[in-house]
Scaffold this motif. Structure first.
Motif, PDB file in Angstrom:
ATOM      1  N   GLN A   1      80.463  27.529  54.283  1.00  0.00           N
ATOM      2  CA  GLN A   1      81.628  26.697  54.503  1.00  0.00           C
ATOM      3  C   GLN A   1      81.441  25.804  55.724  1.00  0.00           C
ATOM      4  OE1 GLN A   1      85.217  28.891  54.258  1.00  0.00           O
ATOM      5  NE2 GLN A   1      84.843  29.396  52.112  1.00  0.00           N
ATOM      6  N   LEU A   2      80.543  26.214  56.617  1.00  0.00           N
ATOM      7  CA  LEU A   2      80.204  25.359  57.750  1.00  0.00           C
ATOM      8  C   LEU A   2      79.094  24.380  57.381  1.00  0.00           C
ATOM      9  CD1 LEU A   2      80.122  27.998  60.618  1.00  0.00           C
ATOM     10  CD2 LEU A   2      81.625  26.033  60.521  1.00  0.00           C
ATOM     11  N   GLU A   3      78.709  24.432  56.114  1.00  0.00           N
ATOM     12  CA  GLU A   3      77.648  23.573  55.577  1.00  0.00           C
ATOM     13  C   GLU A   3      76.272  23.886  56.147  1.00  0.00           C
ATOM     14  OE1 GLU A   3      78.450  19.529  55.012  1.00  0.00           O
ATOM     15  OE2 GLU A   3      80.345  19.940  54.016  1.00  0.00           O
ATOM     16  N   LEU A   4      76.131  25.106  56.711  1.00  0.00           N
ATOM     17  CA  LEU A   4      74.794  25.541  57.149  1.00  0.00           C
ATOM     18  C   LEU A   4      74.192  26.335  55.979  1.00  0.00           C
ATOM     19  CD1 LEU A   4      75.881  26.680  60.696  1.00  0.00           C
ATOM     20  CD2 LEU A   4      74.416  24.739  60.152  1.00  0.00           C
ATOM     21  N   TYR A   5      73.777  25.598  54.959  1.00  0.00           N
ATOM     22  CA  TYR A   5      73.440  26.258  53.709  1.00  0.00           C
ATOM     23  C   TYR A   5      72.209  27.146  53.802  1.00  0.00           C
ATOM     24  CZ  TYR A   5      76.934  23.242  51.646  1.00  0.00           C
ATOM     25  OH  TYR A   5      78.102  22.624  51.348  1.00  0.00           O
ATOM     26  N   THR A   6      71.222  26.731  54.561  1.00  0.00           N
ATOM     27  CA  THR A   6      70.011  27.549  54.627  1.00  0.00           C
ATOM     28  C   THR A   6      70.307  28.910  55.226  1.00  0.00           C
ATOM     29  OG1 THR A   6      69.489  25.767  56.151  1.00  0.00           O
ATOM     30  CG2 THR A   6      67.772  26.403  54.600  1.00  0.00           C
ATOM     31  N   GLU A   7      71.080  28.897  56.338  1.00  0.00           N
ATOM     32  CA  GLU A   7      71.423  30.200  56.921  1.00  0.00           C
ATOM     33  C   GLU A   7      72.216  31.031  55.929  1.00  0.00           C
ATOM     34  OE1 GLU A   7      71.602  27.478  58.539  1.00  0.00           O
ATOM     35  OE2 GLU A   7      70.485  27.704  60.410  1.00  0.00           O
ATOM     36  N   GLY A   8      73.156  30.327  55.236  1.00  0.00           N
ATOM     37  CA  GLY A   8      73.956  31.039  54.246  1.00  0.00           C
ATOM     38  C   GLY A   8      73.091  31.677  53.174  1.00  0.00           C
TER      39      GLY A   8
ATOM     40  N   GLN B   1      70.044  32.562  53.403  1.00  0.00           N
ATOM     41  CA  GLN B   1      69.317  33.710  53.979  1.00  0.00           C
ATOM     42  C   GLN B   1      70.156  34.970  53.891  1.00  0.00           C
ATOM     43  OE1 GLN B   1      68.242  32.853  57.998  1.00  0.00           O
ATOM     44  NE2 GLN B   1      66.431  31.689  57.410  1.00  0.00           N
ATOM     45  N   ASP B   2      71.428  34.830  54.269  1.00  0.00           N
ATOM     46  CA  ASP B   2      72.299  36.008  54.226  1.00  0.00           C
ATOM     47  C   ASP B   2      72.509  36.507  52.816  1.00  0.00           C
ATOM     48  OD1 ASP B   2      74.235  35.334  57.145  1.00  0.00           O
ATOM     49  OD2 ASP B   2      73.062  37.134  56.645  1.00  0.00           O
ATOM     50  N   TYR B   3      72.679  35.574  51.888  1.00  0.00           N
ATOM     51  CA  TYR B   3      72.878  35.994  50.506  1.00  0.00           C
ATOM     52  C   TYR B   3      71.659  36.734  49.981  1.00  0.00           C
ATOM     53  CZ  TYR B   3      77.410  34.170  49.330  1.00  0.00           C
ATOM     54  OH  TYR B   3      78.760  33.997  49.238  1.00  0.00           O
ATOM     55  N   GLU B   4      70.468  36.236  50.350  1.00  0.00           N
ATOM     56  CA  GLU B   4      69.256  36.895  49.873  1.00  0.00           C
ATOM     57  C   GLU B   4      69.131  38.279  50.492  1.00  0.00           C
ATOM     58  OE1 GLU B   4      65.926  34.060  49.949  1.00  0.00           O
ATOM     59  OE2 GLU B   4      66.880  33.609  48.005  1.00  0.00           O
ATOM     60  N   ALA B   5      69.520  38.378  51.776  1.00  0.00           N
ATOM     61  CA  ALA B   5      69.492  39.701  52.408  1.00  0.00           C
ATOM     62  C   ALA B   5      70.409  40.654  51.661  1.00  0.00           C
ATOM     63  CB  ALA B   5      69.907  39.584  53.864  1.00  0.00           C
ATOM     64  N   ALA B   6      71.600  40.144  51.290  1.00  0.00           N
ATOM     65  CA  ALA B   6      72.531  40.998  50.554  1.00  0.00           C
ATOM     66  C   ALA B   6      71.937  41.416  49.218  1.00  0.00           C
ATOM     67  CB  ALA B   6      73.844  40.246  50.331  1.00  0.00           C
ATOM     68  N   LEU B   7      71.297  40.457  48.556  1.00  0.00           N
ATOM     69  CA  LEU B   7      70.668  40.762  47.275  1.00  0.00           C
ATOM     70  C   LEU B   7      69.586  41.816  47.426  1.00  0.00           C
ATOM     71  CD1 LEU B   7      70.108  37.587  45.107  1.00  0.00           C
ATOM     72  CD2 LEU B   7      71.191  39.713  44.474  1.00  0.00           C
ATOM     73  N   LYS B   8      68.868  41.718  48.530  1.00  0.00           N
ATOM     74  CA  LYS B   8      67.776  42.689  48.741  1.00  0.00           C
ATOM     75  C   LYS B   8      68.320  44.110  48.823  1.00  0.00           C
ATOM     76  CE  LYS B   8      63.708  43.122  51.583  1.00  0.00           C
ATOM     77  NZ  LYS B   8      63.429  43.114  52.975  1.00  0.00           N
ATOM     78  N   ILE B   9      69.468  44.238  49.505  1.00  0.00           N
ATOM     79  CA  ILE B   9      70.029  45.587  49.628  1.00  0.00           C
ATOM     80  C   ILE B   9      70.569  46.050  48.293  1.00  0.00           C
ATOM     81  CG2 ILE B   9      71.708  47.011  50.818  1.00  0.00           C
ATOM     82  CD1 ILE B   9      71.828  44.826  52.962  1.00  0.00           C
ATOM     83  N   ASN B  10      71.262  45.124  47.599  1.00  0.00           N
ATOM     84  CA  ASN B  10      71.889  45.507  46.340  1.00  0.00           C
ATOM     85  C   ASN B  10      71.519  44.487  45.272  1.00  0.00           C
ATOM     86  OD1 ASN B  10      73.447  46.307  44.254  1.00  0.00           O
ATOM     87  ND2 ASN B  10      75.405  46.237  45.360  1.00  0.00           N
ATOM     88  N   PRO B  11      70.382  44.666  44.637  1.00  0.00           N
ATOM     89  CA  PRO B  11      69.921  43.632  43.711  1.00  0.00           C
ATOM     90  C   PRO B  11      70.749  43.540  42.443  1.00  0.00           C
ATOM     91  CG  PRO B  11      68.212  45.255  44.177  1.00  0.00           C
ATOM     92  CD  PRO B  11      69.471  45.791  44.727  1.00  0.00           C
TER      93      PRO B  11
END
Lengths: 424, 359
Positions: free
Chosen positions: A382-389, A391-401
């Motif tokens: 929402q802050l338009e920092l999409y790359t950081e966003g 990264q976080d989504y991928e981290a979440a996916l890694k924990i719970n694929p």
């Protein structure tokens, strides 16, 4: 005062003295008789009989028979001679004393010697027994060894036989092969000869081609036989790939990878966190008991969030944090509120703080970590920092694929990023 | 247990040969009294030594040195005339050698990115039908099937899904090769996974997890309709699966036995009797087992689907030969009871198991 037994009767031969002592009702045991070389005593309290013998006797061989109300002594003289009397007549007190003591000493020594002798014989017997058992065991072992050895030899012989059979079989086979090969070559050679004769090539050419043909013959022969074989085999499989999944790591995992240490750390931390109360009592004195309990405040906050009262929820969480700033869930939930309130930077902060507290990463706090990552990711986007966003989504996916929503969102963000990259 | 006079099979140690390198695998050369030792020399090169049994000793016939240490080898995919050896080495290369001319391999491919832990061959030696194929399992988590007639690419590749963390594959075995089309590959992994791949349909036919890392799997016979599969693991356990009846959810029935306190490194079935097998352990011991079938091999469960019934396993004999793990074991296909084992104390031993006819 002991009662002396004076009645006794005796007779003698050249080598022995026979003494009979009536006991007058007293009961005698072997222990009541004491005899040494020149001293004889019978003591059955209160009765007492003692005699200093005329001459030394062989006290080891002498015997005493107890029975019929009297004791019958058979004393063997050391020196065969006739005694004048049983006892020494002129025995004064001192001599008596001396003799008595001597006698006792001698008896002691004898006793000692006897025990020694007994010990030695016992030891010898033990040794003998030990040797005997050892011999027996040795024999048993040898018997087993012999059996094994026989087996081994038998088996070795069979092996040799079999080996020689193999060798013979091999040789036979190779002879056969050679024979077959010859048979195959012969007709081919003849055919080649015929063609050569027909073409009439000059001599040199013939020799060259001859060589070539023989070589080629050999080559074709082997290929020939192999071709036959290959036709019998199916063609190689058409290549394909099978994708596999591995059993996910569930605690407890294959023990070598056990996460016990980390789990313990996490539990310990949680326990500590519960106990922390960094309260500033002065401000909070007027609060109710309930309101001082961070868990109660957290529940309150959750309820308000559910009803849509985000500001109220934030307040509740704030108070809870002031009371206990080590509970990760407070920050997590506060982050959610901030997201709804569009306080994006605060949301990022809170999610980060929650993640900090959610170490070490164990299956126990998986859900919480996923939520933290997702919330932070959303805030970044929402802050338009999409790359950081992302990264976080991928981290979440890694924990719970397996979470489809996170996957979808991650895809969307990826597209967005690619879109912006393309356009710029 | 080891009564000398009893009618139990006895394990007689025939020859013991000290080596000056670490031996990882030992194999009998089919139709001969010769055996091969494969391993790694101290200077980091691979060694293949060919020995012949002469009375009570082994005579070294040939020694071949290669650049990379060799982990495993098989004669399973070669014909009886050629007797080429297929080896997997520490670098992930699969090579097939003609032992008469070992300078250049007959077939060579860098099949895997990491060490090839296990190799098996089928379709050769006049056993069974179908194309000769070699399967390799590697630490890079993949299992690949090769045909010696096709260069460079495997004919089947079982690899982890993209992005998944990989598990080391520790052992592979062929089975069910009873006609030209049918074939399965069974693979055991270090996290306890066992996967059964059907090569005819190119799919995963069955998988299970037996908790401890799987050190060795073997079908009792490669060339029949799959009958039994033995899988051995760390911490001294092994499982015998009855492979005749597959239940849709429960898979195959199994019986398991905890034999030793340490890892069971290898299981090998007696080629002449498929219900007798030997396991070798990390404590340097060998155990000889016999499987007994249950009265009924399958029964119907509550929903009416067939499920298998596992039998029982009994210990025939055990013997401790070494203080170090016995990592490799091979029965001679030609002489019943003759076997060779290699241990980490750099010794290879030729053993004879007697009285196997009476089982």
């Amino acid at each position: 005062m002991p009662v002396w037994l004076r009645e006794r009767s005796w007779r003698q031969t050249l080598s022995a003295v026979y003494l009979s002592l009536p006991l007058r009702g007293a009961r005698a045991t072997p222990g009541s008789i004491f005899c040494s070389e020149q001293y004889l005593k019978v003591s059955i309290p209160p009765f007492l009989f003692e005699a200093i013998l005329f001459a030394p006797i062989d006290d080891t061989n002498s015997t005493a028979k107890i029975g019929n109300g009297n004791i019958f002594f058979t004393l063997y003289k050391k020196e065969p001679a006739m005694w004048d009397s049983l006892t020494l007549a002129n025995a004064d007190k001192e001599k008596l004393q001396y003799l008595r003591e001597n006698a006792v000493l001698k008896a002691h020594e004898k006793a000692k010697e006897e025990t020694e002798a007994k010990k030695i014989t016992k030891q010898e017997h033990k040794n003998y027994a030990l040797e005997a058992t050892m011999k027996l065991e040795e024999a048993e072992r040898k018997r087993i060894e012999d059996l094994k050895e026989k087996e081994r030899q038998k088996v070795a012989k069979e092996l040799e036989l079999w080996k020689n059979q193999q060798k013979d079989a091999d040789e036979y086979k190779s002879i056969q092969k050679r024979g077959e090969l010859h048979q195959e070559i012969e007709p081919l050679k003849e055919r080649k000869k015929e063609t050569k004769n027909k073409t009439r090539i000059p001599n040199e050419g013939t020799s060259k081609t001859k060589l070539k043909t023989t070589k080629g013959c050999h080559g074709s022969c082997s290929m020939f036989s192999q071709n036959l074989k290959e036709e019998q085999l199916p063609a190689p499989r058409s290549a394909a790939t099978i994708k596999v999944n591995f059993t996910p790591r569930v605690f407890p995992t294959a023990l070598r990878e056990s996460r016990i240490a980390e789990e313990e750390e996490w539990l310990h931390k949680q326990a500590e966190a519960q106990r922390v109360i960094n309260s500033d009592l002065s401000e909070l004195e007027d609060l109710k008991e309930d309101e001082k309990n961070p868990d109660w405040l957290k529940d309150k906050g959750n309820k308000m969030f559910a009803m849509g009262n985000y500001l109220g929820a934030v307040n509740a969480y704030n108070l809870a944090v002031r009371l206990n700033n080590k509970l990760p869930l407070l920050y997590l939930n506060r982050a959610a509120c901030h997201l709804k309130l569009r306080n994006l930077h605060k949301a990022v902060e809170d999610s980060s703080k929650a993640l900090e507290l959610l170490t070490p990463p164990v299956p126990d706090n998986e859900n919480a970590r996923v939520k933290a990552h997702v919330r932070r990711g959303t805030a970044f986007c929402q802050l338009e920092l999409y790359t950081e966003g992302l990264q976080d989504y991928e981290a979440a996916l890694k924990i719970n694929p397996k979470n489809k929503n996170i996957e979808k969102d991650a895809e969307k963000i990826r597209h967005l990023i690619q879109g912006t990259v393309q356009s710029s | 247990l080891a009564g000398a006079g009893a009618e139990r099979p006895q394990v007689v140690s025939h020859v013991q040969q000290e080596l000056n390198y670490t031996v990882f695998d030992c194999k009998w050369v089919p139709r001969s009294a010769r055996l091969l030792c494969l391993g790694s020399a101290a200077r980091g090169t691979g060694l293949v030594q060919l020995y012949e049994l002469h009375g009570a000793r082994l005579e070294l016939l040939r020694e071949i040195e290669k650049s990379k240490p060799i982990k495993c080898g098989t004669f399973g995919a070669t014909s009886l005339q050629q007797r080429y050896l297929a080896t997997g080495d520490f670098d992930g290369n699969l090579n097939i050698w003609n032992l008469e001319a070992p300078e250049i391999p007959v077939y060579s491919v860098k099949g895997h990115k990491e060490i090839i832990n296990s190799i098996d061959g089928v379709g050769g030696l006049g056993i069974g039908e179908g194309a000769p194929e070699i399967v390799t399992g590697s630490r890079d988590g993949t299992v690949k099937v090769w045909d010696p007639r096709q260069k460079d690419t495997p004919v089947a590749n079982m690899e982890p899904v993209q992005g998944e963390s990989k598990r080391d594959c520790w052992t592979v075995a062929f089975g069910n090769a009873y006609n030209q089309e049918e074939r399965v590959v069974c693979a055991g992994y270090d996290n306890g996974d066992i996967k059964l791949f059907d090569l005819k349909t190119m799919s995963l036919r069955w998988e299970t997890n037996i908790k401890n890392g799987v050190c060795s799997v073997e079908f009792d016979r490669k060339d029949i309709n799959m009958n039994k599969l033995v899988a051995t693991t760390l911490e001294g356990k092994f499982h015998v699966f009855d492979m005749r009846t597959q239940h849709p959810t429960k898979g195959f029935a199994s019986v398991s036995e905890k034999a030793q306190k340490s890892t069971i490194w290898q299981v090998r079935h007696l080629p002449q009797n498929r219900d007798v097998f030997m396991t070798s352990g990390g404590s340097g011991s060998l155990h000889l087992w016999k499987y007994e079938y249950p009265a009924q091999r399958s029964k119907k469960d509550s929903e009416g689907s067939e499920m298998g019934v596992a039998g029982s396993v009994s210990l025939l004999q055990n013997v401790t030969l070494s203080t170090q793990p016995i990592s490799s074991l091979d029965w001679s296909p030609d002489k019943k009871g003759l076997c060779v084992c290699g241990a980490f104390d750099q010794t290879v031993r030729v053993l004879i198991v007697t009285k196997l006819n009476k089982i």
